[in-house]
Design a protein around this motif. Sequence first.
Motif, short mmCIF file in Angstrom:
data_model
loop_
_atom_site.label_atom_id
_atom_site.label_comp_id
_atom_site.label_asym_id
_atom_site.label_seq_id
_atom_site.Cartn_x
_atom_site.Cartn_y
_atom_site.Cartn_z
N THR A 51 -107.34 45.19 16.70
CA THR A 51 -106.65 45.19 17.99
C THR A 51 -107.57 45.32 19.20
N ASN A 52 -108.77 45.85 19.03
CA ASN A 52 -109.67 46.02 20.18
C ASN A 52 -111.10 46.32 19.71
N GLY A 53 -112.01 46.35 20.66
CA GLY A 53 -113.42 46.55 20.34
C GLY A 53 -113.73 47.96 19.86
N THR A 54 -113.04 48.94 20.42
CA THR A 54 -113.27 50.33 20.01
C THR A 54 -112.92 50.50 18.53
N ALA A 55 -111.77 49.94 18.14
CA ALA A 55 -111.36 49.97 16.73
C ALA A 55 -112.36 49.19 15.88
N PHE A 77 -126.71 53.71 28.37
CA PHE A 77 -126.04 52.71 29.21
C PHE A 77 -125.22 51.81 28.31
N THR A 78 -123.94 52.07 28.27
CA THR A 78 -122.97 51.27 27.52
C THR A 78 -121.59 51.79 27.90
N PHE A 79 -120.56 51.02 27.62
CA PHE A 79 -119.22 51.55 27.86
C PHE A 79 -119.02 52.77 26.96
N ALA A 81 -116.90 53.81 25.14
CA ALA A 81 -116.31 53.57 23.81
C ALA A 81 -117.37 53.51 22.71
N SER A 82 -118.60 53.10 23.07
CA SER A 82 -119.67 53.04 22.05
C SER A 82 -119.98 54.42 21.49
N ALA A 83 -119.81 55.45 22.31
CA ALA A 83 -120.02 56.82 21.85
C ALA A 83 -118.74 57.41 21.28
N GLU A 148 -124.21 46.88 15.14
CA GLU A 148 -124.38 46.23 16.45
C GLU A 148 -123.08 46.29 17.26
N ASP A 149 -123.19 46.76 18.49
CA ASP A 149 -122.07 46.69 19.42
C ASP A 149 -122.24 45.41 20.24
N CYS A 150 -121.44 44.40 19.87
CA CYS A 150 -121.54 43.08 20.50
C CYS A 150 -120.37 42.85 21.45
N CYS A 151 -119.72 43.93 21.88
CA CYS A 151 -118.48 43.79 22.65
C CYS A 151 -118.69 43.00 23.95
N GLN A 152 -119.89 43.08 24.54
CA GLN A 152 -120.15 42.35 25.78
C GLN A 152 -120.99 41.12 25.53
N CYS A 153 -121.06 40.70 24.28
CA CYS A 153 -122.00 39.63 23.92
C CYS A 153 -121.40 38.71 22.85
N TYR A 172 -116.99 43.45 17.93
CA TYR A 172 -116.81 42.59 19.11
C TYR A 172 -115.53 43.00 19.80
N SER A 173 -115.48 42.76 21.09
CA SER A 173 -114.24 42.99 21.85
C SER A 173 -113.78 41.68 22.47
N PHE A 174 -112.46 41.52 22.51
CA PHE A 174 -111.86 40.36 23.19
C PHE A 174 -110.87 40.86 24.23
N ASN A 175 -111.22 41.97 24.91
CA ASN A 175 -110.32 42.43 25.97
C ASN A 175 -110.51 41.52 27.18
N PHE A 176 -109.77 41.80 28.22
CA PHE A 176 -109.69 40.85 29.33
C PHE A 176 -111.04 40.58 29.99
N TYR A 177 -111.96 41.53 29.94
CA TYR A 177 -113.22 41.41 30.67
C TYR A 177 -114.35 40.80 29.84
N LYS A 178 -114.06 40.44 28.60
CA LYS A 178 -115.13 39.95 27.74
C LYS A 178 -115.22 38.42 27.78
N ILE A 179 -116.21 37.90 27.08
CA ILE A 179 -116.49 36.46 27.17
C ILE A 179 -115.33 35.65 26.60
C1 LIG Z 1 -115.43 46.73 25.99
C2 LIG Z 1 -116.42 47.47 25.22
C3 LIG Z 1 -116.08 48.25 24.11
C4 LIG Z 1 -114.66 48.52 23.72
O1 LIG Z 1 -113.85 47.39 23.59
P1 LIG Z 1 -112.27 47.52 23.80
O2 LIG Z 1 -111.77 46.19 23.31
O3 LIG Z 1 -112.02 47.72 25.26
O4 LIG Z 1 -111.78 48.64 22.97
C5 LIG Z 1 -117.09 48.84 23.37
N1 LIG Z 1 -118.38 48.70 23.72
C6 LIG Z 1 -118.75 47.99 24.79
C7 LIG Z 1 -120.21 47.86 25.12
C8 LIG Z 1 -117.78 47.38 25.60
O5 LIG Z 1 -118.16 46.72 26.68
#
Ligand SMILES: *Cc1c(COP(=O)(O)O)cnc(C)c1O
Length: 396
Positions: A51-55, A77-79, A81-83, A148-153, A172-179
Amino acid sequence: MYEIGEEEIEALARVIRSKKLFRYGKEQTEAGRFEQEWAAKIGVPHALAVTNGTAALACALIAAGVQPGDEVIVPGFTFMASAMAPLSIGAVPVLAEIDAGLMLDPADVARKVTPRTKAILPVHMLGHVVNLDPILKLAQAKNIRVVEDCCQCDGGSYRGKRVGAWGDTGGYSFNFYKIMSAGEGGAMVSKDKTGFQRARIYHDTGAAFRDDAAELTVPVFCGLNYRLDELRAAVLRVQLGRLDGILERLRARRTQLRQALAGAPGIEFAPVHDEAGDCGTCLFLRVESRAHAQAFARAAEERKLPVSLPYDSGRHVYSNWDPILERRAAYHPAVDPLHSTEAGRAQRYTPDMLPRTLEHLARTVSIGTGIGWSEKEVREVAKGVLQCLAQPVGTA
Ligand SMILES: *Cc1c(COP(=O)(O)O)cnc(C)c1O
């Protein structure tokens, strides 16, 4: 999200007409197909839609074998959620410095390793890629997992291989702000099948519904529900089809901008660990001081240039992670690893604990790439950037 259009509308209409909005059933599902397509795109054996990148990160940590009381090295330096992802499964984030390219610094990672370190979580921030090679070598030498946290990549690559395919697992994340985006959404990838099964169980309240649940080789435990629905999966399949085109255009514009600025007096680019592979979403410039960055940003705002200051990106900077700094890492101390584990009780978090991270952030300005810029617009942005750099410092 960079592009969305009729194809997404058609995909949604197709799912709604089918009246099958839930992933389980007899036929091939959108979510199932998306998982196969994502695994193929990244080049890994297993992918799980969530459902999301944090999960996705929590699942990736579980798949990597991270357990309560284990330490996970996370950049400052990361969102946030990475921590939070390690904390959510009982593990303890250990914060490490970033390098001048704003990515996790391998040298500081080496200093932060302890006998309790179970995983390193390099974060590919703002479409850029981490200097992975020394991190992978260190991890191998010390028998530490790399998540690897690839949420912004989404879709980015390092040395010709997609991010997420280098580590043991990735999210990976596919929330509204991602690629790529379906509003919300995520995916995790894993090389190891047993770890993948554990993540699958965790994301699916115990994997009770899945057709192939009988094939699981690990015992079922209680999880949560992070299943992706068919509507989002269908949108993501269309977005995945767009991904390489989006990256190609972003990279081309970013490269043009870089070339237009290169050699100009006073221009200093931040180091980049793989220019061809990063997503091209933005370009980092180094300036002399925080005051220079602020003067730049003010001038950029007047010129309506797409400039932001990483230092001012709120919950992306560890010194603004209040719930962690104030040691409220769960809804109750009994399940809060900062209170319930020895590693957590020993860990200290203070706003000034990563001075080099704050210094690098303070001296960086980020110019966002316009995916639709014409060559003329790129030249205009470059001209504006040079004018901003020439601004007097210290005048409001
Ligand atoms: C957006 C983001 C997340 C979390 O993704 P969500 O889909 O918002 O839960 C985790 N790590 C980084 C670096 C992010 O930018």
